[in-house]
Design a protein around this motif. Structure first.
Motif, PDB file in Angstrom:
ATOM      1  N   ALA A  66       0.846  -1.190   0.000  1.00 54.47           N
ATOM      2  CA  ALA A  66       0.000   0.000   0.000  1.00 54.47           C
ATOM      3  C   ALA A  66       0.881   1.240   0.000  1.00 54.47           C
ATOM      4  O   ALA A  66       1.969   1.237   0.575  1.00 54.47           O
ATOM      5  N   VAL A  67       0.375   2.298  -0.644  1.00 53.14           N
ATOM      6  CA  VAL A  67       1.110   3.565  -0.708  1.00 53.14           C
ATOM      7  C   VAL A  67       0.148   4.685  -0.359  1.00 53.14           C
ATOM      8  O   VAL A  67      -1.006   4.692  -0.800  1.00 53.14           O
ATOM      9  N   VAL A  68       0.633   5.647   0.444  1.00 51.67           N
ATOM     10  CA  VAL A  68      -0.167   6.792   0.854  1.00 51.67           C
ATOM     11  C   VAL A  68       0.396   8.057   0.217  1.00 51.67           C
ATOM     12  O   VAL A  68       1.590   8.347   0.359  1.00 51.67           O
ATOM     13  N   PHE A  69      -0.466   8.777  -0.500  1.00 52.59           N
ATOM     14  CA  PHE A  69      -0.099  10.070  -1.076  1.00 52.59           C
ATOM     15  C   PHE A  69      -0.928  11.163  -0.414  1.00 52.59           C
ATOM     16  O   PHE A  69      -1.954  10.891   0.217  1.00 52.59           O
ATOM     17  N   ARG A  70      -0.469  12.399  -0.565  1.00 54.65           N
ATOM     18  CA  ARG A  70      -1.230  13.521  -0.020  1.00 54.65           C
ATOM     19  C   ARG A  70      -2.507  13.726  -0.828  1.00 54.65           C
ATOM     20  O   ARG A  70      -2.511  13.665  -2.047  1.00 54.65           O
ATOM     21  N   ALA A  71      -3.618  13.987  -0.133  1.00 61.08           N
ATOM     22  CA  ALA A  71      -4.916  14.118  -0.797  1.00 61.08           C
ATOM     23  C   ALA A  71      -4.965  15.315  -1.730  1.00 61.08           C
ATOM     24  O   ALA A  71      -5.766  15.359  -2.651  1.00 61.08           O
ATOM     25  N   SER A  72      -4.125  16.305  -1.508  1.00 61.28           N
ATOM     26  CA  SER A  72      -4.155  17.507  -2.347  1.00 61.28           C
ATOM     27  C   SER A  72      -3.643  17.249  -3.754  1.00 61.28           C
ATOM     28  O   SER A  72      -3.851  18.044  -4.667  1.00 61.28           O
ATOM     29  N   VAL A  73      -2.961  16.106  -3.943  1.00 65.55           N
ATOM     30  CA  VAL A  73      -2.459  15.740  -5.275  1.00 65.55           C
ATOM     31  C   VAL A  73      -3.518  14.889  -5.974  1.00 65.55           C
ATOM     32  O   VAL A  73      -3.882  13.825  -5.478  1.00 65.55           O
ATOM     33  N   PRO A  74      -4.071  15.310  -7.115  1.00 66.14           N
ATOM     34  CA  PRO A  74      -5.125  14.530  -7.781  1.00 66.14           C
ATOM     35  C   PRO A  74      -4.650  13.127  -8.157  1.00 66.14           C
ATOM     36  O   PRO A  74      -3.488  12.916  -8.504  1.00 66.14           O
ATOM     37  N   VAL A  75      -5.568  12.163  -8.076  1.00 71.96           N
ATOM     38  CA  VAL A  75      -5.265  10.787  -8.464  1.00 71.96           C
ATOM     39  C   VAL A  75      -5.389  10.671  -9.973  1.00 71.96           C
ATOM     40  O   VAL A  75      -6.442  10.940 -10.545  1.00 71.96           O
ATOM     41  N   SER A  76      -4.317  10.238 -10.624  1.00 71.37           N
ATOM     42  CA  SER A  76      -4.313  10.159 -12.089  1.00 71.37           C
ATOM     43  C   SER A  76      -4.776   8.789 -12.555  1.00 71.37           C
ATOM     44  O   SER A  76      -4.721   7.799 -11.810  1.00 71.37           O
ATOM     45  N   GLU A  77      -5.220   8.732 -13.803  1.00 74.39           N
ATOM     46  CA  GLU A  77      -5.604   7.454 -14.406  1.00 74.39           C
ATOM     47  C   GLU A  77      -4.411   6.522 -14.498  1.00 74.39           C
ATOM     48  O   GLU A  77      -4.530   5.304 -14.342  1.00 74.39           O
ATOM     49  N   THR A  78      -3.237   7.094 -14.731  1.00 72.76           N
ATOM     50  CA  THR A  78      -2.015   6.279 -14.810  1.00 72.76           C
ATOM     51  C   THR A  78      -1.754   5.589 -13.476  1.00 72.76           C
ATOM     52  O   THR A  78      -1.372   4.412 -13.429  1.00 72.76           O
ATOM     53  N   LEU A  79      -1.972   6.322 -12.374  1.00 70.01           N
ATOM     54  CA  LEU A  79      -1.772   5.736 -11.057  1.00 70.01           C
ATOM     55  C   LEU A  79      -2.783   4.623 -10.796  1.00 70.01           C
ATOM     56  O   LEU A  79      -2.433   3.572 -10.251  1.00 70.01           O
ATOM     57  N   LEU A  80      -4.021   4.828 -11.182  1.00 68.96           N
ATOM     58  CA  LEU A  80      -5.038   3.799 -10.973  1.00 68.96           C
ATOM     59  C   LEU A  80      -4.727   2.542 -11.776  1.00 68.96           C
ATOM     60  O   LEU A  80      -4.907   1.420 -11.283  1.00 68.96           O
ATOM     61  N   ARG A  81      -4.250   2.718 -13.017  1.00 64.43           N
ATOM     62  CA  ARG A  81      -3.876   1.547 -13.826  1.00 64.43           C
ATOM     63  C   ARG A  81      -2.694   0.812 -13.203  1.00 64.43           C
ATOM     64  O   ARG A  81      -2.664  -0.427 -13.163  1.00 64.43           O
ATOM     65  N   ALA A  82      -1.717   1.561 -12.702  1.00 66.96           N
ATOM     66  CA  ALA A  82      -0.560   0.932 -12.067  1.00 66.96           C
ATOM     67  C   ALA A  82      -0.966   0.199 -10.797  1.00 66.96           C
ATOM     68  O   ALA A  82      -0.447  -0.881 -10.489  1.00 66.96           O
ATOM     69  N   SER A  83      -1.925   0.764 -10.067  1.00 65.80           N
ATOM     70  CA  SER A  83      -2.412   0.108  -8.856  1.00 65.80           C
ATOM     71  C   SER A  83      -3.061  -1.228  -9.181  1.00 65.80           C
ATOM     72  O   SER A  83      -2.839  -2.233  -8.490  1.00 65.80           O
ATOM     73  N   ALA A  84      -3.872  -1.247 -10.235  1.00 63.42           N
ATOM     74  CA  ALA A  84      -4.515  -2.493 -10.647  1.00 63.42           C
ATOM     75  C   ALA A  84      -3.492  -3.500 -11.143  1.00 63.42           C
ATOM     76  O   ALA A  84      -3.582  -4.702 -10.855  1.00 63.42           O
ATOM     77  N   GLU A  85      -2.495  -3.022 -11.887  1.00 62.93           N
ATOM     78  CA  GLU A  85      -1.486  -3.925 -12.453  1.00 62.93           C
ATOM     79  C   GLU A  85      -0.655  -4.582 -11.362  1.00 62.93           C
ATOM     80  O   GLU A  85      -0.382  -5.788 -11.400  1.00 62.93           O
ATOM     81  N   HIS A  86      -0.236  -3.807 -10.364  1.00 59.15           N
ATOM     82  CA  HIS A  86       0.641  -4.332  -9.321  1.00 59.15           C
ATOM     83  C   HIS A  86      -0.114  -4.773  -8.079  1.00 59.15           C
ATOM     84  O   HIS A  86       0.499  -5.241  -7.117  1.00 59.15           O
ATOM     85  N   GLN A  87      -1.443  -4.603  -8.088  1.00 60.73           N
ATOM     86  CA  GLN A  87      -2.286  -4.990  -6.957  1.00 60.73           C
ATOM     87  C   GLN A  87      -1.814  -4.324  -5.662  1.00 60.73           C
ATOM     88  O   GLN A  87      -1.584  -4.968  -4.637  1.00 60.73           O
ATOM     89  N   VAL A  88      -1.676  -3.014  -5.729  1.00 58.75           N
ATOM     90  CA  VAL A  88      -1.216  -2.217  -4.594  1.00 58.75           C
ATOM     91  C   VAL A  88      -2.344  -1.283  -4.168  1.00 58.75           C
ATOM     92  O   VAL A  88      -2.963  -0.614  -5.007  1.00 58.75           O
ATOM     93  N   ALA A  89      -2.614  -1.223  -2.859  1.00 56.69           N
ATOM     94  CA  ALA A  89      -3.623  -0.310  -2.343  1.00 56.69           C
ATOM     95  C   ALA A  89      -3.096   1.121  -2.398  1.00 56.69           C
ATOM     96  O   ALA A  89      -1.917   1.366  -2.163  1.00 56.69           O
ATOM     97  N   VAL A  90      -4.002   2.053  -2.698  1.00 55.55           N
ATOM     98  CA  VAL A  90      -3.647   3.471  -2.736  1.00 55.55           C
ATOM     99  C   VAL A  90      -4.547   4.216  -1.754  1.00 55.55           C
ATOM    100  O   VAL A  90      -5.771   4.067  -1.773  1.00 55.55           O
ATOM    101  N   LEU A  91      -3.921   5.005  -0.874  1.00 55.41           N
ATOM    102  CA  LEU A  91      -4.656   5.779   0.113  1.00 55.41           C
ATOM    103  C   LEU A  91      -4.264   7.243   0.016  1.00 55.41           C
ATOM    104  O   LEU A  91      -3.175   7.577  -0.453  1.00 55.41           O
ATOM    105  N   GLU A  92      -5.153   8.110   0.497  1.00 62.61           N
ATOM    106  CA  GLU A  92      -4.885   9.541   0.529  1.00 62.61           C
ATOM    107  C   GLU A  92      -4.860  10.034   1.970  1.00 62.61           C
ATOM    108  O   GLU A  92      -5.740   9.689   2.768  1.00 62.61           O
ATOM    109  N   LEU A  93      -3.861  10.856   2.288  1.00 61.23           N
ATOM    110  CA  LEU A  93      -3.738  11.463   3.603  1.00 61.23           C
ATOM    111  C   LEU A  93      -4.360  12.854   3.573  1.00 61.23           C
ATOM    112  O   LEU A  93      -4.066  13.656   2.683  1.00 61.23           O
TER     113      LEU A  93
END
Length: 514
Positions: A66-93
Motif C-alpha cells: 500500500a502507498v499513501v499520497f497527499r490528498a491535495s495531489v489529484p489521483v491520475s488514471e495512470t496511477l489507478l492503472r498501475a495500482s490495478a497492475e501491481h495490486q497495490v492499495a492506494v490511500l490519501e492522507l
C-alpha cells in the motif's frame, strides 16, 4: 494477524485517511519514501510518500502492499492503472495531517494487531477506537474522546456527520484554542467536572453543531470528556447509556494491557478446560445463556461484521449485564451471560438482545439466537443449540429476529424433514404438487384455494375473502380440488399431509429466492 489498509482506515478514521483503491493485503511495517535513499520494496509494507509529484507516483507502487499520497495531489488514471497492475492499495492522507504523525499511528495499529492475542479475529479488544465505534452504534451519534487538556485521544467513525470543528480537532489532535476558550467561558467544563450527568452543549459557533458531553472519571480523578454530536438532548435512556459508556472508557484508560479473554470464552463455548476458563473469567453463576448474533445483510465482510456486531454487543452488555463475556468465531459474535437461576435466564437474555437490536439496527439486519445451560459442563451444548437456532433463523426469513429453540421448533421440524427427504431421494405424494401443475397448465387458482381453506380452518367465508372471490365460487373450487386429487377436507390425515406439503413448498421457494 496483521491489519489491511481498510482496517487502518477504519481505525484511524476517514477524516485522516481515505481509501482510493483497496487490495485486502496485510500490512506488517511502515516506511517513509526518501528520494535520496529509497526503501527496499517489500510485500506487507505501507509506504508513505510525501512530496511526490503525480508523474512519479506510479513508479512507487511496485513491490509494496500500500502507498499513501497527499490528498491535495489529484489521483491520475495512470496511477489507478498501475495500482490495478501491481495490486497495490492506494490511500490519501488528509490535508493538515503530519506525515510523522500518520507514520506513528500506523505503526501503533500494526503493532497492536500483531501482538494482541485477540487479533485472530480482528482488532484488539480494549481498543479505544473500537469502543467509540461501538458507542456510536449504541447512541446513533459520532463520538470523540478528549483528555482534560482537550487533546484528542480517540474518535469513532461517522465523523462526516460532525462539523468542521470536530474534524479540525481530529486532524490537529487538539481542540482549537478559541473553542476551548468559548466552552470555558460558558462554564461547560466546570459543569462537567462537577457532575457525572451528561449535558447538552449548544453550538460554539454559527457553523458548529450541538453535542452531548459527559465527563470520563475514574474514582475521583477526571480523565477527560466524551463528546457526541446530536441535534437535540439525549433522552433518559441514551443519557444513561452515555454515562455508562464513559465509565467503560475510564476503565480502558486506567487499565494496564492484559491478555484478552476471547480465547477463554471460546474454550468455554467448545467445552474445553471449563473450570479454569470460568474461574479466570469470574463466572460462578449456576445458570448461563449463550447468545449468538450474526448479520444477514448482503456482502458483509468478516472483519466488518466483527467491528459492527461484536464491538457494539460487547459494549451494550458491559453497561447492561456486567458479567457477560464475548468473543467472535467464524463470522458470529457470541456472548456468555451468567444468571442466578434458569427461571428467567432466557427471558432476560431475550430482553437484552431485543434492546440491542433496537439500538444498533440503523438500517442493518441482524438475527440473534439463544441457548441455555444449567451448568458449566452444558455450555458447549447451549452453544450447539444457539448455532442450530441461528441456522434456522438464517434459512427462514419469517422467523423472529431473536429466538430460542422453542420459538423455531416448527421451522426446525420442517427443515429436518426436508433434509431427510432430500437425503433419501423421496418426495411426499399428495394434492399440492398435482394442484400446482394444474394451475400452471390451466391458469387456475386451485392451490391458493386449498392453502386459504387450511389457513382458516375450513371457514369458507374468511378464506374466500382472502382470495377476493364469492363463497360459492370458493366452494366450487373446493369441489374441483376433490375431483382432481381425491382430497377430502373431512379427513384429518389428508389435511395434515396437505398442510405439511404446503409448508415444505413455501420453505423451498424462500430458499430458492435467497
Amino acid at each position: 494477524m496483521h491489519p489491511t489498509s481498510a482496517d487502518l482506515v477504519d481505525t484511524l478514521g476517514r477524516a485522516v485517511l481515505r481509501m482510493v483503491v483497496d487490495n485486502g493485503q496485510p500490512l506488517r511495517n511502515v516506511a517513509i519514501y526518501d528520494p535520496a535513499e529509497p526503501p527496499i520494496a517489500t510485500q506487507g509494507t505501507l509506504l508513505l510518500a510525501p512530496g511526490v509529484a503525480p508523474a512519479d507516483q506510479p513508479a512507487l507502487l511496485r513491490g509494496h502492499s500500500a502507498v499513501v499520497f497527499r490528498a491535495s495531489v489529484p489521483v491520475s488514471e495512470t496511477l489507478l492503472r498501475a495500482s490495478a497492475e501491481h495490486q497495490v492499495a492506494v490511500l490519501e492522507l488528509a490535508a493538515g495531517v503530519e506525515w510523522t504523525r500518520i507514520a506513528d499511528d500506523a505503526r501503533a495499529v500494526i503493532a497492536a494487531w500483531s501482538t494482541d492475542p485477540s487479533t485472530a479475529d480482528g482488532p484488539p479488544a480494549g481498543d479505544l477506537f473500537s469502543t467509540l465505534d461501538a458507542a456510536t452504534a449504541l447512541l446513533d451519534a459520532p463520538v470523540i474522546l478528549e483528555d482534560t487538556r482537550l487533546a484528542v485521544l480517540a474518535w469513532s467513525d461517522r465523523q462526516d456527520e460532525a462539523d468542521d470543528e470536530r474534524v479540525t480537532s481530529i486532524l490537529d489532535r487538539q481542540a482549537p484554542g478559541w473553542l476551548v476558550d468559548t466552552l470555558e467561558a460558558r462554564g461547560v467544563f466546570a459543569r462537567l467536572a462537577a457532575s457525572d450527568e451528561p449535558m447538552f452543549v449548544e453550538p460554539a459557533s454559527a457553523q458548529a453543531k450541538p453535542r452531548m458531553a459527559t465527563a470520563v472519571r475514574a474514582g475521583g480523578d477526571l480523565l477527560g470528556y466524551l463528546w457526541a454530536t446530536s441535534a437535540e438532548p439525549f433522552d433518559a435512556q441514551r443519557c444513561n447509556d452515555f454515562a455508562r459508556i464513559a465509565k467503560a472508557v475510564a476503565r480502558l484508560l486506567r487499565s494496564e494491557p492484559v491478555a484478552h479473554h476471547a480465547d477463554l470464552v471460546a474454550a468455554l463455548l467448545h467445552g474445553r478446560d471449563n473450570r479454569r476458563a470460568a474461574a479466570t473469567l469470574g463466572i460462578a453463576a449456576p445458570s448461563l445463556t449463550v447468545l449468538a448474533a450474526r448479520s444477514t445483510g448482503p456482502g458483509d465482510e468478516f472483519r466488518t461484521d466483527r467491528r459492527r456486531i461484536l464491538d457494539p454487543l460487547a459494549l451494550h452488555l458491559s453497561i447492561s449485564h456486567a458479567q457477560a463475556v464475548t468473543t467472535f468465531l467464524e463470522g458470529t459474535a457470541y456472548a456468555l451471560l451468567p444468571w442466578p437461576s434458569t427461571a428467567n435466564a432466557l427471558a432476560g437474555t431475550k430482553r437484552l438482545a431485543e434492546d440491542f437490536l433496537r439500538r444498533v439496527g440503523h438500517g442493518h439486519d441482524f438475527v440473534i439466537a439463544m441457548g441455555l445451560a444449567n451448568s458449566l459442563d452444558k455450555v458447549s451444548t447451549a452453544k450447539e443449540e444457539a448455532d442450530l437456532v441461528m441456522r434456522i433463523l438464517l434459512e427462514n426469513p419469517k422467523t423472529p429476529a431473536v429466538a430460542a429453540f422453542a420459538d423455531v421448533q416448527s421451522a426446525y421440524i420442517l427443515s429436518e424433514l426436508a433434509r431427510v427427504l432430500r437425503h433419501t431421494g423421496r418426495q411426499l405424494d399428495g394434492p399440492v404438487d398435482q394442484l400446482a401443475a394444474h394451475d400452471r397448465e390451466q391458469h387456475t387458482d386451485l392451490l391458493p384455494t386449498l392453502s386459504a381453506y387450511l389457513d382458516f380452518f375450513g371457514d369458507v367465508k374468511r378464506a374466500a375473502d382472502r382470495l377476493h372471490v364469492h363463497p360459492n365460487t370458493f366452494r366450487n373450487r373446493l369441489n374441483r380440488i376433490q375431483e382432481l386429487t381425491g382430497f377430502h377436507a373431512t379427513d384429518p390425515d389428508a389435511r395434515f399431509l396437505a398442510e405439511l406439503q404446503l409448508r415444505l413448498r413455501a420453505n423451498s421457494q424462500r430458499s430458492d429466492a435467497s
